[in-house]
Design a protein around this motif. Structure first.
Motif, PDB file in Angstrom:
ATOM      1  N   TRP A 189       0.656  -1.168  -0.138  1.00 24.18           N
ATOM      2  CA  TRP A 189       0.050   0.066   0.089  1.00 24.18           C
ATOM      3  C   TRP A 189       0.863   1.363  -0.103  1.00 24.18           C
ATOM      4  N   ARG A 190       2.087   1.118  -0.365  1.00 25.79           N
ATOM      5  CA  ARG A 190       3.130   2.412  -0.098  1.00 25.79           C
ATOM      6  C   ARG A 190       2.727   3.549  -0.876  1.00 25.79           C
ATOM      7  N   HIS A 191       1.890   3.179  -2.008  1.00 23.12           N
ATOM      8  CA  HIS A 191       1.619   4.395  -2.950  1.00 23.12           C
ATOM      9  C   HIS A 191       0.411   5.023  -2.665  1.00 23.12           C
ATOM     10  N   VAL A 192      -0.407   4.337  -1.856  1.00 22.96           N
ATOM     11  CA  VAL A 192      -1.518   4.516  -1.341  1.00 22.96           C
ATOM     12  C   VAL A 192      -1.746   5.465  -0.064  1.00 22.96           C
ATOM     13  N   ILE A 193      -0.804   5.076   1.065  1.00 21.50           N
ATOM     14  CA  ILE A 193      -0.786   5.685   2.157  1.00 21.50           C
ATOM     15  C   ILE A 193      -0.468   6.972   2.151  1.00 21.50           C
ATOM     16  N   ALA A 230      -0.785  -0.416  -6.467  1.00 24.27           N
ATOM     17  CA  ALA A 230       0.530   0.051  -6.798  1.00 24.27           C
ATOM     18  C   ALA A 230       0.784   0.839  -8.159  1.00 24.27           C
ATOM     19  N   SER A 231       0.105   0.367  -9.156  1.00 18.74           N
ATOM     20  CA  SER A 231       0.203   1.082 -10.403  1.00 18.74           C
ATOM     21  C   SER A 231      -0.817   1.843 -10.755  1.00 18.74           C
ATOM     22  N   HIS A 232      -1.860   2.028  -9.856  1.00 16.79           N
ATOM     23  CA  HIS A 232      -2.800   3.214 -10.197  1.00 16.79           C
ATOM     24  C   HIS A 232      -3.499   3.674  -8.766  1.00 16.79           C
ATOM     25  N   PRO A 233      -2.666   4.060  -8.150  1.00 17.86           N
ATOM     26  CA  PRO A 233      -2.915   4.493  -6.729  1.00 17.86           C
ATOM     27  C   PRO A 233      -3.770   5.721  -6.736  1.00 17.86           C
TER      28      PRO A 233
END
Length: 230
Positions: free
Chosen positions: A20-24, A212-215
């Protein structure tokens, strides 16, 4: 209903909370209180229990967001009294008595299934050399490499464990379908999204690793869910 401030992110198989690192960061910037569970991936019951304890420790209304196998987890965890909604990200949404295996059996195996490698202890891995094309062909090379190397195996029994009564029958849900998913057939995702009567279904030109590809799109769906709940 009080404004929803809590978001609990639930990872799937072959990964951990770092998926979830690109969403957080964007959710944090919006002022949400975020938690991301680290599940053992040892059985569906174990993972539901770990997630439930974290959900119940949060103060106030909480939205659960599950990716892949994490959708089966939030379907069980969502009965917690403070959980007010469920967001499924290219995820399983089992009904009572379903297993992941029985859902897979509805169609021919997805191409990514050929990358699954069992070990002597009953855990399943994804072959590193085909991880990207199986799990996240739209990831950049760095993200795909890190995910492949740091993957967390899942117990084979997790695909056999039968789900209990699902929270999506009681609480509102949202669903994201990945059009180019090689781990869960997109047609199966669409069927599950319609079966749970999701308040909104979005379809992305994404791999299984859409989180990860479409946060941006995932964050927007979470935002919309919270806005409708608040």
């Amino acid at each position: 209903m009080p404004a929803v401030k809590n978001i609990l992110l639930v990872h799937g198989a072959w990964g951990d909370a770092s998926h979830w690192r690109h969403v957080i960061p964007p959710l944090h910037a919006k002022g949400y209180r975020i938690a991301a569970v680290q599940n053992p991936l040892t059985s569906l019951a174990d993972d539901i229990e770990r997630t439930r304890k974290l959900a119940e420790s949060l103060d106030g209304p909480t939205l659960l967001v599950g990716h892949s196998y994490g959708g089966a987890v939030i379907s069980g965890t969502g009965h917690a009294a403070n959980v007010v909604g469920l967001v499924y990200v290219a995820a399983f949404a089992p009904d009572e008595g379903d297993s992941l295996g029985s859902i897979f059996a509805r169609r021919n195996p997805p191409s990514g299934a050929a990358s699954i490698r069992p070990d002597k202890d009953g855990f399943l891995w994804l072959a590193q050399d085909t991880f990207r094309q199986s799990f996240g062909q739209d990831l950049n090379e760095t993200d795909a490499l890190v995910m492949a190397v740091t993957q967390k195996p899942i117990a084979g029994r997790c695909f056999e464990d039968e789900a209990g009564p699902p929270a999506w029958k009681e609480k509102p849900s949202w669903y994201q379908v990945s059009r180019h998913d090689n781990m869960i057939p997109p047609e199966t995702e669409q069927w599950m999204a319609e079966r749970i009567k999701a308040k909104k279904i979005i379809t992305l030109d994404a791999s299984h690793a859409s989180l990860a590809s479409h946060p941006k799109e995932i964050v927007a769906l979470i935002d919309e869910a919270i806005a409708s709940l608040g």
